[in-house]
Design a protein around this motif. Structure first.
Motif, PDB file in Angstrom:
ATOM      1  N   TYR A 684     -13.761  38.496  29.558  1.00 56.79           N
ATOM      2  CA  TYR A 684     -13.049  39.932  29.604  1.00 56.79           C
ATOM      3  C   TYR A 684     -11.433  39.752  28.906  1.00 56.79           C
ATOM      4  O   TYR A 684     -10.974  40.583  28.278  1.00 56.79           O
ATOM      5  N   ILE A 685     -10.815  38.608  29.299  1.00 60.48           N
ATOM      6  CA  ILE A 685      -9.820  38.347  28.700  1.00 60.48           C
ATOM      7  C   ILE A 685      -9.718  37.807  27.407  1.00 60.48           C
ATOM      8  O   ILE A 685     -10.636  37.062  26.929  1.00 60.48           O
ATOM      9  N   ILE A 702      -4.625  28.901  40.137  1.00 61.18           N
ATOM     10  CA  ILE A 702      -5.131  28.562  38.980  1.00 61.18           C
ATOM     11  C   ILE A 702      -3.844  28.145  37.829  1.00 61.18           C
ATOM     12  O   ILE A 702      -2.941  28.617  37.966  1.00 61.18           O
TER      13      ILE A 702
ATOM     14  N   TYR B  46      -1.780  46.252  32.555  1.00 63.67           N
ATOM     15  CA  TYR B  46      -2.894  46.504  33.819  1.00 63.67           C
ATOM     16  C   TYR B  46      -3.537  45.060  34.027  1.00 63.67           C
ATOM     17  O   TYR B  46      -4.187  45.022  35.034  1.00 63.67           O
ATOM     18  N   VAL B  47      -3.959  44.340  33.026  1.00 59.58           N
ATOM     19  CA  VAL B  47      -4.695  43.143  33.500  1.00 59.58           C
ATOM     20  C   VAL B  47      -3.619  41.942  34.051  1.00 59.58           C
ATOM     21  O   VAL B  47      -2.763  41.464  33.569  1.00 59.58           O
ATOM     22  N   GLY B  49      -3.934  39.470  35.757  1.00 64.16           N
ATOM     23  CA  GLY B  49      -4.323  37.971  35.596  1.00 64.16           C
ATOM     24  C   GLY B  49      -5.506  37.453  36.088  1.00 64.16           C
ATOM     25  O   GLY B  49      -6.544  38.358  36.023  1.00 64.16           O
ATOM     26  N   LEU B  50      -5.546  36.270  36.541  1.00 60.39           N
ATOM     27  CA  LEU B  50      -6.743  35.521  37.075  1.00 60.39           C
ATOM     28  C   LEU B  50      -6.873  35.153  38.481  1.00 60.39           C
ATOM     29  O   LEU B  50      -5.619  34.831  39.283  1.00 60.39           O
ATOM     30  N   PRO B  59     -11.001  37.842  36.081  1.00 62.78           N
ATOM     31  CA  PRO B  59      -9.718  38.494  35.885  1.00 62.78           C
ATOM     32  C   PRO B  59      -9.763  39.662  36.548  1.00 62.78           C
ATOM     33  O   PRO B  59     -10.608  40.296  37.184  1.00 62.78           O
ATOM     34  N   VAL B  61      -7.656  43.619  37.176  1.00 62.01           N
ATOM     35  CA  VAL B  61      -7.211  45.024  36.746  1.00 62.01           C
ATOM     36  C   VAL B  61      -6.466  45.573  37.710  1.00 62.01           C
ATOM     37  O   VAL B  61      -7.238  45.740  38.923  1.00 62.01           O
ATOM     38  N   VAL B  90     -15.465  41.570  37.221  1.00 63.79           N
ATOM     39  CA  VAL B  90     -13.923  41.976  37.039  1.00 63.79           C
ATOM     40  C   VAL B  90     -13.342  42.367  38.295  1.00 63.79           C
ATOM     41  O   VAL B  90     -14.064  43.086  39.085  1.00 63.79           O
ATOM     42  N   LEU B 146     -13.931  49.560  31.635  1.00 62.75           N
ATOM     43  CA  LEU B 146     -14.003  48.253  30.963  1.00 62.75           C
ATOM     44  C   LEU B 146     -14.078  48.351  29.695  1.00 62.75           C
ATOM     45  O   LEU B 146     -13.521  47.676  29.092  1.00 62.75           O
ATOM     46  N   GLU B 149     -10.962  49.493  27.813  1.00 63.38           N
ATOM     47  CA  GLU B 149     -10.043  48.498  28.038  1.00 63.38           C
ATOM     48  C   GLU B 149      -9.948  47.705  26.528  1.00 63.38           C
ATOM     49  O   GLU B 149      -9.374  47.295  26.125  1.00 63.38           O
TER      50      GLU B 149
END
Lengths: 713, 166
Positions: A684-685, A702, B46-47, B49-50, B59, B61, B90, B146, B149
């Motif tokens: 997704y990233i 992480i 808006y993302v 991170g992890l 990930p 959002v 997600v 998504l 996105e």
């Protein structure tokens, strides 16, 4: 016609199974190559292997493989049945290996998406000659080839029934050896062969290709075929011949009416037979077998479906060798294993969260029992971790066996008397790595055989008493696997390599030749196009190779060291990581983000002072370290991370080197060195420049893995 | 089919700002409390991170940022709804989980078409409006959430590329 069968699934199963069979075969042969002859178990095993390959190749319509396997099967059938004396064992070994090579060569072609188009006729005629020899016959009395192996099948399976134009009807009952696998495939093969002469074929059970359980049914109840044909019974018997797999063949002529009634008609007859006593059926079936041998016609309606023959079964059981400690395998989806590994990793982390929970730090708590239980739990989770790691690991045994084979082949072809020794072949390595080191290893062994080991005469002249020997050693040391190829041959010739290096202009100008260390000189042979061998042989000497070896080893994060003692032999040490999934990394921080870089890409860490920095007018920075100038990349700015260190004197410079290109990476501070499990960044990233993956640190957080090569580009 | 039946018409609702949103329960694999997020450089705002979901790295959002609303600080009530759409797993950071409600098809209105300007950004993700009693839930289409996105991200990257070229 072939397309109708060669569906991808079947092909991959075929390749997978046969590859294992061939590997197994080679292992058996190599184990006993120095003996005087194969023992009974091995003969049986080879026979069975060839039989299985023949069968499955026949189904897949790989005619050449079928023929070759069939011929070798004939030889071993003869060995098994007649126990002849005076079989030239070395020749037999060579023949078996030839066949194994031919088949694996064809299979390689197939797995690369090609056709099995190799010509096995040379091998066939050799095998024929050999068989005649051991049978004591004059060469030349070749067995006639079975027509069904080469004939094109008719393009149609079923032809609408027509009313009698002189065709006759037959019922055929086949009893298969209960020991064979895939009876349904054999049955289908028979049907397929019969279709060539038949106008119409019906068979029961009908779902032999689609229903995996039909195999059992066929073995248990026999396989029934009804067909209409213009050919006679003789022709049918020609096609359906009893053998190892097909225990009994019964052919009866029947009427058109019976034919039209199909299998329903005989249902009742079977019922009747089932009611009669076992002895009765046996007696009758024996008579039938007798009758079948004498090719005597039996009146229709008098048949019986022989379900089993107790006597025969016992014999077979005796023939079958004791199952040795063959490991049982199941294939598992690798993603499931990854998932398991993830979960176990997480388990270990949550375990430490529990065991170091601040709630336990309350003074005055009696934790004796808790600590005991915790210790036990830790032990189990460590075991669990080891098991999952070991699941990805495969022993080097098979790879080493291949080398054994190469030494054996080459020692015969080169006329060098060479012994081969394996040490630590059960050392386990990640499967991916094995695939990558097999070729380099083969090359090193060939080099040792070809260049390292002297000819018998040279050895005599040099006064070397001990037998020429190539040793393959594997051991694990400090998280790396060492694979060592050593020989007691003449060693590398320092002068010759030096001369060649001089000639190719590889020496650094202005450096005294005497200042090169042995190791440096030996490294020259890993350069492309470098070969001191005067003549090109079948095996090596073209100067392509060592550089490929080195690059292949580097691909899996390994290295090659060469050592040699003139007159005493040379040693090649391959150092490879245990697994690709775990890398050794340096953890560093910038702002609040953690990054990991593979240790091998990091050359050094330097604290720099402000006056070492060079600022170019366009904003680019460089740093001068010990007279060398490196471009500086500030990780914090590169990734726009908040709160990162600005002052070079407070942070840390990491000199990263990939392919002789070096840059300085500026980070806030270093955290430490750690073994990390590489995980991909979720799809997704979108791909971020310079990042190759992510990993979980010990505390569950992480970190992002920096791909040094990507960063430098 | 049994599972489908019990899940039919059920929505997980959460609050963001003054509005309530609903997600079809089939998409939701779990709801977890807010946890530490590792930022990914060069990703859209808006993302976030992890996160580490039991060894699986996924990930996350921020829904508020996704809707281009003002971000608010994360609190104890902040939750992450883990959704699975097609092959993507997600996490969605939401202010507050409300409840699971049942909304029958007849109570779902299509999202208002060309509406006022302030609605247009939300409309992208809203597939319908569900009525529960006298409350209204904006039903989200996670695929659009998504997929758009992706497009946005592509644009974002393209911008970046063109900046680099300059």
């Amino acid at each position: 016609m072939a397309e109708e069968f060669n569906t991808g699934d079947m092909l991959s199963v075929y390749l997978f199974e046969n590859q294992q069979l061939i590997e197994n075969l080679q292992n058996i042969v190599m184990d006993q190559k120095d003996a005087d002859g194969f023992d009974e178990d091995s003969i049986n095993e080879i026979f069975r292997t060839m039989h299985t390959i023949k069968g499955s190749s026949g189904i897949m319509m790989f005619d050449e493989i079928t023929k070759v396997a069939h011929r070798l099967e004939d030889i071993f059938f003869y060995l098994r049945e007649s126990h002849p004396d005076g079989v030239p064992h070395q020749d037999l070994v060579a023949h078996v290996l030839d066949v194994a090579d031919f088949i694996s060569g064809e299979m390689d072609k197939l797995s690369d998406g090609g056709e099995a188009d190799g010509d096995g006729s040379a091998i066939l005629s050799e095998l024929d000659t050999f068989l005649s020899e051991i049978k004591g016959e004059k060469p030349g009395t070749k067995k006639k080839e079975e027509p069904r192996e080469t004939e094109e099948g008719p393009k149609q399976f079923y032809i609408a029934p027509e009313t009698g134009n002189g065709s006759s009807y037959f019922k055929i009952y086949l009893t298969y050896n209960p020991d064979i696998e895939m009876a349904s495939m054999h049955a289908y093969k028979t049907v397929f062969a019969l279709k060539k002469i038949a106008e119409e074929v019906l068979y029961s059970p009908e779902d032999i290709l689609t229903n995996p359980e039909s195999s059992d049914l066929i073995v248990k109840e026999g396989f029934k075929i009804i067909l209409r044909t213009t050919s006679g019974e003789e022709d049918i018997r020609q096609i359906v011949q009893p053998g190892y797999d097909l225990v009994k063949v019964e052919v009866y002529e029947c009427t058109a009416k019976e034919f039209q009634m199909g299998f329903d008609a005989e249902g009742s007859e079977i019922m009747i037979d089932l009611e009669s006593s076992v002895e009765d059926i046996e007696r009758r079936s024996e008579q039938r077998a007798q009758g079948a041998k004498e090719e005597k016609k039996i009146a229709p309606g008098d048949f019986v479906v022989a379900t089993k023959e107790p006597g025969k079964g016992k014999n077979l059981a005796k023939d079958r060798p004791k199952k040795t400690d063959k490991a049982a395998f199941i294939s598992v989806d690798i993603s499931k294993m990854d998932q398991l590994m993830d979960l176990i990793g997480e388990l270990v982390i949550s375990q430490s969260v529990v065991l170091q929970n601040p709630d336990l730090k309350v003074p005055g708590l009696n934790l004796d029992n808790f600590n005991k239980a915790a210790g036990q739990m830790k032990k189990i989770s460590t075991d669990l971790q080891n098991v999952i790691m070991s699941m990805r690991m495969v022993p080097l045994t098979n790879t080493f066996q291949k080398m054994n084979r190469i030494v054996f082949d080459m020692s015969r072809k080169l006329g060098k008397d060479v012994a081969f020794e394996m040490i630590g072949d059960t050392t386990e390595v990640d499967k991916n790595i094995i695939e990558n080191i097999s070729d380099p290893l083969m090359h090193l062994v060939r080099n040792s055989m070809d260049h390292g080991i002297e000819s018998n005469e040279e050895r005599m002249a040099a006064g070397k008493k001990e037998k020429a020997k190539v040793t393959l050693t594997a051991k694990t040391e400090s998280g790396k696997v060492f694979i060592i190829v050593s020989d007691n041959g003449k060693g590398l010739d320092r002068e010759q390599i030096m001369a060649k290096a001089r000639q190719q202009g590889l020496l650094e100008p202005g450096r005294a030749e005497s200042s090169y260390s042995d190791k440096e000189i030996y490294q020259f042979i890993t350069l492309p196009g470098f070969s001191t061998n005067k003549k090109v042989t079948e095996f090596s000497g073209r100067g392509v190779g060592m550089d490929v070896v080195v690059s292949n080893i580097q691909k899996v994060g390994g290295s090659l060291e060469i050592d040699s003692e003139p007159g005493k032999g040379s040693t090649m040490v391959l150092k490879i990581p245990l697994t690709l999934a775990i890398i050794d990394g340096i953890v560093m921080e910038t702002g609040n983000s953690s990054f990991v870089m593979e240790t091998s890409a990091v050359r050094e860490f330097v604290h720099v002072t402000g006056d070492m920095m060079i600022h170019e007018p366009d904003g680019a920075e460089s740093v001068m370290i010990r007279g060398e100038c490196y471009p500086v990349l500030r990780l914090g700015e590169f990734y726009h991370i908040d709160d990162h260190q600005e002052d070079v004197e407070e942070g840390m410079m990491v000199i990263v080197e990939v392919d002789n290109k070096a840059i300085c990476l500026f980070v806030d501070h270093l955290v430490g060195k750690q073994e990390i499990v590489v995980k991909p960044i979720p799809d997704y990233i979108k791909k971020v420049k310079g990042l190759s993956g992510c990993t979980q640190l010990g505390d569950g957080s992480i970190a992002l893995i920096i791909d040094a090569a990507g960063l430098i580009d | 089919m049994g599972e489908f039946d019990t899940q039919k018409g059920k929505y997980v609702t959460f609050q963001s700002g003054n509005e309530f949103y609903g997600l079809k329960i089939q998409y939701v694999s779990e709801i977890i409390v807010y946890q530490e997020i590792t930022e990914i450089p060069e990703s859209p705002e808006y993302v976030k991170g992890l996160i580490n979901l039991r060894g699986k790295i996924i990930p996350v959002v921020d829904v508020r940022l996704r809707f281009r609303q003002e971000p608010i600080p994360y609190t104890d009530r902040t939750c992450i709804i883990v959704i699975q759409v097609n092959d993507y797993v997600v996490g969605l950071i939401v202010e507050k989980i409300a409840e699971v409600v049942e909304i029958q098809d007849e109570n779902i209105l299509p999202s208002p078409s060309i509406g006022k300007n302030d609605n247009s950004t939300k409309n992208k993700f809203v597939s319908g409006i569900g009525k529960v009693g006298d409350e209204v839930k904006l039903l989200l289409d996670p695929e659009r959430l998504l997929r758009d996105e992706d497009v946005a991200l592509m644009e974002h990257l393209n911008e970046e590329d063109s900046l680099e070229e300059e």
